[in-house]
Design a protein around this motif. Structure first.
Motif, mmCIF file in Angstrom:
data_model
loop_
_atom_site.group_PDB
_atom_site.id
_atom_site.type_symbol
_atom_site.label_atom_id
_atom_site.label_comp_id
_atom_site.label_asym_id
_atom_site.label_seq_id
_atom_site.Cartn_x
_atom_site.Cartn_y
_atom_site.Cartn_z
ATOM 1 N N PHE A 172 -7.948 8.828 -1.016
ATOM 2 C CA PHE A 172 -6.792 8.979 -0.130
ATOM 3 C C PHE A 172 -5.688 9.935 -1.002
ATOM 4 O O PHE A 172 -5.737 9.800 -2.122
ATOM 5 N N PHE A 209 -3.046 0.365 -0.409
ATOM 6 C CA PHE A 209 -3.877 1.403 -1.113
ATOM 7 C C PHE A 209 -3.279 1.360 -2.513
ATOM 8 O O PHE A 209 -2.119 1.354 -2.625
ATOM 9 N N TYR A 224 0.416 2.600 1.865
ATOM 10 C CA TYR A 224 -0.523 3.448 1.327
ATOM 11 C C TYR A 224 -0.016 4.318 0.199
ATOM 12 O O TYR A 224 -0.807 5.144 -0.452
#
Length: 420
Positions: free
Chosen positions: A118, A403, A27
């Motif tokens: 995010f 991500f 991420y």
């Protein structure tokens, strides 16, 4: 004797690394790993970083930029209830999904793209204690706040006169009841915030600084092995947007090696290899029940043994060491790769192992990152304590199932000589 100690401290504070060990995660862009440790008896070092970033983009299995939550593919709702136990004719939500599944298959029909934003705030804390004869102890603990919000679903069904299409009654009925439908199966689609420590890593290592050479300034090497303890918060399996703050309850066995070469009293070339091997873990998790299913939403839960694939992190770096008074600049390339994981069902009659392992989320991920670090060393002659500060930026340049989060942050380090 004191004079020699002071000279040693000057050398150690000008040579210490300005970065913490990293646990790579899909991420966010990967941090640069450690440089070799200085071989100085009873040297104590504390390092801390604080960093953050955000993104609305992810990278697919083909390294294509996609909406954040499409990294495992688009969410196919028509296949969502295939091979599940949810076939009760008295349950209106079972009926809605079963009616949808009976329609003819068509590319893109009943398919959703899932987007969100995010955010990450992260601190990495490490403590290194040199012993004698090159032996050392190393402790590392991350602290993270992970958040996914601004979640949206986009219908990608074809909007034409062919059947089925975006306006088909069976599909519209599912969309109009989408949130209560998912709640019926225990799935929460609200934003998720996960805060807590990550996994604690404890290492025993050995380091050596070799300077008896005529062609280069030095050759430094550090070897470490240890234990990763699952102190992090685990994923909420009922919220597809929840993230674990560590490796989701797995114990791990990390091993790493670092090497650097010094030239012209200010140039350093180095590299590192870090591998993390996970122990199996039994848990209850959401499972794929049909090989045509994709995306992050799954209806069925089951008990499985999780065989998590090894995580490999390697890189190369160039450092201009103290090129201007106390300033140093480092640029690095990092590659991290999580290998494919495998599930073994605790109930093979209910779940087909080949099907549950077709889940794209188990296929692993990889990431290519450029790291840039600028730091300043405050050490002066005669100091027994040396302080350092720095700034860094991690730029993700390519990846699969990640991500696309670039990270910026600051660092602080302190070295204390405990030798007499």
């Amino acid at each position: 004797m004191k004079y020699k100690n002071y000279l040693a401290v000057i050398f150690l504070t000008s040579s210490a690394q300005m970065n913490c060990v990293d646990n790579p995660h899909f991420y966010r862009a990967t941090n640069m790993f450690l440089e070799p440790r200085l071989e100085h008896d009873y040297l104590l070092t504390f390092d801390a970083t604080v960093s953050g970033g955000s993104t609305t983009q992810g990278r697919s299995a083909s390294n294509t930029i996609v909406p954040l939550l499409d990294i495992y593919g688009l969410t196919n709702i028509q296949e969502l209830n295939v091979n599940t136990p949810f076939t009760n004719p008295d349950n209106p939500y079972d009926t809605l999904l079963n009616n949808l599944a009976q329609l003819p298959k068509r590319a893109g029909f009943a398919t959703l793209s899932v987007n969100g934003k995010f955010h990450i705030i992260e601190s990495n804390l490490s403590l290194t204690q040199n012993l004698s004869h090159g032996l050392l102890l190393f402790f590392y603990l991350p602290v993270r706040k992970l958040k996914i919000n601004d979640i949206s679903f986009t219908d990608l069904s074809p909007n034409d006169d062919l059947f089925p299409n975006k306006n088909s009654p069976e599909w519209q009925a599912v969309l109009q009841n989408f949130n209560p439908l998912l709640q019926n199966y225990g799935i929460c689609t609200s934003p998720a915030t996960d805060v807590g420590v990550g996994d604690l890593s404890t290492y025993l290592g050995w380091t050596h600084n070799y300077q008896e050479t005529t062609t280069i300034d030095f050759i430094d090497i550090t070897l470490m092995a240890g234990l990763l303890s699952p102190t992090g918060k685990q994923k909420n399996e009922n919220n597809p947007f929840s993230l674990p703050t560590g490796y989701n309850g797995h114990w791990g066995l990390p091993v790493c090696a670092m090497l650097s070469l010094g030239y012209y009293e200010w140039i350093t070339f180095g590299g590192y290899l870090n591998a993390l091997f996970f122990l199996d873990k039994d848990k209850t998790m959401r499972l794929t029940t049909d090989s045509d299913q994709s995306g992050i939403i799954k209806l069925t839960s089951g008990n499985v043994s999780v065989h998590r694939g090894p995580l490999v992190h390697t890189g190369l770096y160039f450092k201009a060491d103290h090129f201007g008074h106390g300033f140093s600049f480092t640029t690095a390339y990092s590659f991290a790769s999580q290998q494919k994981s495998h599930l073994t069902s605790c109930n093979p009659v209910q779940f087909n192992c080949a099907v549950i392992n077709s889940d794209p989320a188990l296929a692993g991920w990889n990431m290519h990152t450029f790291n840039f670090i600028l730091d300043y060393d405050f050490a002066h002659e005669g100091d027994k304590v040396g302080n350092r500060i720095g700034f860094f930026y991690n730029l993700e340049i390519a990846g699969k199932r990640t991500f696309n989060t670039n990270i910026a942050g600051g660092m602080y380090g302190i070295d204390i000589s405990l030798s007499m």
